[in-house]
Design an enzyme around this catalytic site. Structure first.
Site, short mmCIF file in Angstrom:
data_model
loop_
_atom_site.label_atom_id
_atom_site.label_comp_id
_atom_site.label_asym_id
_atom_site.label_seq_id
_atom_site.Cartn_x
_atom_site.Cartn_y
_atom_site.Cartn_z
N THR A 134 21.72 -2.86 50.90
CA THR A 134 20.62 -2.15 50.10
C THR A 134 19.18 -2.66 50.32
O THR A 134 18.96 -3.89 50.32
CB THR A 134 21.00 -2.06 48.56
OG1 THR A 134 22.24 -1.78 48.27
CG2 THR A 134 19.84 -1.35 47.62
N GLY A 187 23.74 -9.12 44.90
CA GLY A 187 24.09 -10.03 43.73
C GLY A 187 24.33 -11.47 44.68
O GLY A 187 24.77 -11.73 45.69
N GLU A 226 28.49 1.77 43.95
CA GLU A 226 29.50 2.60 44.50
C GLU A 226 29.25 3.82 44.40
O GLU A 226 30.39 4.69 44.27
CB GLU A 226 30.87 2.18 43.74
CG GLU A 226 31.14 0.69 44.03
CD GLU A 226 31.55 0.00 45.55
OE1 GLU A 226 32.02 0.82 46.14
OE2 GLU A 226 31.19 -1.00 45.94
#
Lengths: 660, 660
Positions: free
Chosen positions: A145, A184, A430
């Site tokens: 992302t 993350g 997701e």
């Protein structure tokens, strides 16, 4: 039951259990995959509960920075625990990890970085990096992302250019919006990352590929030259994790660092295209199937807390003014809470089916089978629709549970807000709702266009002509008839078939302008997801041994169906499939079922067999001693370590004593 | 509008504004009570924005303890600002206070403690305490709620016993559940509290009364003997406030410390009953009316942020694969967002009406009028129903806005989560949903039983016979007909009249068992609240000057009505008031209106005239430069003050270098 005495919370909960006839252990075996698995689960929970560091439950007192720093400590001790305790089984590891109740900086390393090396690395890459990654010597992030692009992976702007002379890729972030954003562990923990970048070979764009890029020195953890990296700051949830950003300024990595199992770049710059990879889809299905099960568990957690609180809490005078109602006595409380208990079971049954279907599809593929295309498409579509529906309904349901606990639900020690903030992201990651419902609806359209359907979840479409008959009427004559599960199924099949037919005709009218049909696509996906959940619930109930458990679960399943109908009456009333009078009967059926289900509702949630440590809730305790727990927990608030707050001398005293 | 270029966020938002034809200033005057009031508001906002302490916007980096401590500092500077700046006007004070964007330890002192002294103290009490309270020399809490009892005030367990010999009340907490729990400022800030306790005179219970009790020394802020006091710990919102607990161990206060304006205790122990006090109801109405306006403002805040983000964000390829959609292009985005913009306006119009009705009722009372009973009952019921409806829908709506902003909505710097956590408590305080809808529904039942109705909001019930005719049909023939506001009103009146009639008959059947009719009461309250909101919106639109603003607002109002219908199709389809075909027309109308409203949606939210400082949102900036703002804000995250996290040496290095 009207109550006169005070502080009887524990007794009230006990009485609820005594008044029911369900043996929760029968259902525990269903929810937890048998007694042996549940025993193991509880044994591992105790390992965490007894651990001096990993048993920590004080996240509510910490800000993001503190949670991350404490998370590092937890992560270290978790790895030590695995190594020293010899916990090598991935299922065991997962239970231990989840028992810590908040994701950590290591999360993506475990869940995404290592699997990516495993699945997308070629043999040499796996041999080189997997041992390092698995022993936490290299710590990885998964950097896909970007600031400007999330779900549209094809919009990624990070660039990798192959330099034939040096046999290196030059990774670069050419724009503001191209910086990696969100991964993350990327901010402060990871020293490596799988970086997705658009690959250019001799000036030609050959699409998005994955590269292993070292971010930080293994000596001192300082960012390497050309790497700008940091934490994106506090979020709604996951505050133990350092979700990060990263910009690359012409960073060079060797050719061997592109993930080469499928696509390849040869030393001369030749691009070898990947074979189409059905396994990627299958992985997506697997991730979603487990998400669906998790959503069921989280709905179970919140509804357990809320049910226990509702039983233990008294509030509001009875009409005879002689005592007070338990909150659980209120019709509105039952009406809002019991369907959420039903959702937790429905999600469990549907998720379990999906996991099983995934596993058998994987088996077929591994045995070299090739006829799994239709099954895979079905699994992908259905898991999309279910994930979209459940992420939304379970997040909202947890928040409903919180509100149903009044003021005490508003305290962080109820844990309901924490459960909410840790799951509500499931609406976004997701696949966002809108993307998923479209994928699901398009699959349904495709199935309709190529009947007969052979897959279980869409076979009903073979009768679509029958369902589209505007003279078709539901056969219920009494409110109890809506407890007939076959009758319910017909109603849900009729509804979804009609929406899909309408959608097909609207797509035709708009020349397949999907965006102009999106609201209708959402309705189609929702209707099909609800049919599948109801079917799964019914199958689950039917598989139970005869007895009071099956009896009680049948009522819960009926309530679920009737409740779903009342949420979408416009659909079910279409062409008067349900008459105006039958709608009254459905409503009557719900009101009739509520006190019946109430009799066992505490036991139906007890069946999840959560320990108090897992629930971590002052108001959700098994023994109902909620008030003592609330009082006790205040001792942990840092402000209560002194009688007078720090700022008194400087900010309060000058006001209070200004003229004294 | 499909977009090809990258990082054009500001330009995209500019283009949206250029494409609309609404002048937001026309609507700003409506929303902000005229230009002069708005100018003053913005001037005061700037006072806070320029203040070195009060401009703080870093709450997201702090835990509860830190927020409270920083809140003390803010509180001190706020009081200094009022005193030194000469801000004596309560409206000015409120604007300045709200501009700090989080409630503080002083909150209840200002909002409840001082007004209670004013309203419930007799002349001597007011003369003695008000000057001290108003100059912040005594700091007060309002201690009503207990651990075991919230909304049921009659269940309060704290006891006050009159000791004639010493002319004192002995205040005591006899049980675990009797400790005061929740009052804002009680934990660490207040040195006094208004304490609600059950009064015993010569062993006789004369009901719950209010007492002024000193909690802490004015010398050193230590709790006085017999007072056990502290903070209840972190909560979902209000973490700058020290919501507290307090137990009293036979604490003595002089007889003069009972609030004596209404009830009295004479020196000989005689109890003088209070005259019935309509003003208490009126105060409740006022509080709720302002809550309704605030809910409108907060819905405006969140929908402004979401609308701007949706315009500035591109994501997902267009069908021709040549560019990307703005998120605002998606039908689902419009379908979810635009009704929320409508709610913000509807709440504003309805809240403003209520405030006006309250003010004129107060005038009547002050002029000694006595014929306000019916008006007061109406205001109380309607404000209950509207508060219940709006608290739920606005909280959910803010969370919807957050989800509509995808990952960036999940970051705290979007501010959407903060707005949510600060408003979601409105579902609980000032009456929980279930209590309010019952009050509202019972009023409607009472009105029905004593027709003709004379009050504006229930006059339609005089036609209830007509509405109950099962042959009544909606006259709409085209989708556009659902833009006819009179036609919409008839539909909503029919719906609510029918539900109230059904409720009346069900109450009869259950011998007035309110609990057995609670789900139906909720439907009645909801239906009536929606009618009132729609009426208020229509009145608001009609009062606008002709022009594009009125035109655009009419579309928004039509959308609101049609959207509300589709949310409760079961009601509108009852006895085929709407036919199956007409439902399709309503849906068509919504889809038709979306692109029309889209044209002005940025301007319709600009109309609230929020400053960037107020919105405090990286992704809601007026200029659309969202990505630069997101990147800039990460510099404030404490983890980013060093490249390597604190715990590296202890917890990461040992893993990374374990075998090196």
């Amino acid at each position: 039951m009207a109550v006169e005495l005070k502080d009887l919370a524990p007794l009230l909960l006990k009485t609820e259990r005594a008044n029911g006839d369900v043996d929760p252990r029968v259902l525990t075996n269903v929810l937890r995959g048998g007694q042996a698995a549940n025993d193991r689960r509880k044994e591992l929970l105790q390992v965490i509960e007894r651990h001096p560091v990993l048993s920590d439950r004080d996240m509510m007192f910490r800000n993001h920075t503190q949670r991350y720093e404490f998370g590092l400590k937890k992560g270290f001790h978790y790895v030590k625990l695995l190594q020293e305790g010899g916990y090598t089984d991935p299922v065991d590891q997962q239970i231990l990890y989840k028992a810590m109740a908040e994701p950590l900086g290591f999360d993506v390393h475990r869940a995404m970085f290592v699997p990516t090396l495993e699945n997308q690395g070629d043999d040499a890459q796996r041999a080189k990096w997997l041992p390092l990654a698995k022993s936490y010597k290299i710590l990885g992030a998964y950097a896909q992302t970007e600031l400007g692009h999330g779900s549209n992976v094809q919009g990624i702007e990070t660039v990798a250019t192959f330099d034939k002379a040096t046999q290196e890729f030059v990774v670069d972030s050419p724009t503001l919006t191209s910086r990696k954003w969100w991964p993350g562990g990327l901010g402060k923990t990871a020293n490596h990352a799988i970086v997705h970048a658009r690959l250019f070979l001799d000036g030609k764009d050959v699409g998005v590929q994955a590269f292993l890029v070292q971010l930080r020195s293994l000596e001192d953890h300082q960012p390497l030259p050309g790497i700008e990296v940091g934490d994106i700051g506090p979020k709604v949830g996951f505050n133990g994790v350092d979700n990060g950003y990263c910009a690359f300024h012409k960073v060079r990595v060797p050719r061997e660092n592109m993930m080469m199992r499928y696509a390849k770049v040869l030393p001369d710059g030749t691009f070898v295209k990947p074979k189409s990879d059905k396994l990627v889809y299958l992985t997506m299905v697997q991730v979603r199937a487990y998400m669906i099960k998790t959503l069921g568990v989280q709905m179970g957690t919140a509804s357990t807390i809320c049910t226990r609180f509702s039983a233990a809490r008294i509030q509001g005078r009875t009409p005879d003014n002689k005592g007070e109602f338990q909150v659980l006595d209120y019709q509105n409380q039952q009406y809002k809470l019991f369907p959420l208990i039903a959702i937790s079971y429905a999600a469990h049954f549907a998720g379990t089916s999906l996991v099983e279907m995934h596993d058998s599809a994987l088996d077929v593929i591994k045995r070299g089978g090739s006829s799994f295309g239709a099954k895979l498409a079905e699994l992908h579509a259905v898991s999309s629709g279910l994930k979209a529906w459940l992420a939304e309904r379970v997040s909202d349901g947890i928040e409903t549970c919180r509100r149903l606990c009044g003021g005490h639900g508003f305290t962080q020690s109820s844990n309901l807000a924490h459960i909410f903030t840790e799951i509500v992201g499931a609406n976004t990651y997701e696949g966002t709702f809108d993307v998923l419902v479209q994928q699901h609806a398009r699959y349904l359209l495709k199935t309709l266009a190529s009947l007969p359907a052979n897959e279980e979840s869409t076979k009903f479409l073979n009768q679509s002509k029958q369902y589209s008959d505007t003279k078709l009427r539901c056969k219920a004559q009494t409110s109890e008839d809506f407890g007939n599960l076959d009758l319910l199924l017909e109603a849900f099949q009729t509804r979804v078939a009609r929406i899909i037919l309408t959608l097909a005709s609207q797509m035709k009218n708009t020349k397949s302008d999907g965006n102009a049909c999106m609201v209708l696509m959402t309705r189609a996906s929702t209707a099909h997801a609800e049919l599948i959940l109801l079917e799964a619930f019914i199958r689950g109930v039917k598989s139970l041994p005869s007895g009071p458990e099956k009896h009680s679960m049948t009522h819960l399943c009926s309530l679920f169906g009737a409740w779903l109908i009342t949420n979408s009456l416009g659909d079910f009333r279409q062409y008067d499939y349900l008459s105006s009078g039958q709608v009254d009967l459905v409503r009557e059926q719900i009101v009739r079922l509520l006190p019946i289900i109430r009799k066992n509702c505490v036991l139906l949630t007890d069946a999840w067999d959560f320990s108090d440590f897992e629930l971590n809730s002052t108001i959700g305790r098994y023994d109902g001693d909620i008030y003592r727990a609330l009082v006790k927990r205040t001792a942990d608030e840092p402000l209560n370590k002194t009688q007078v707050p720090k700022g008194y001398e400087k900010y309060l005293k000058p006001l209070i004593q200004s003229d004294l």
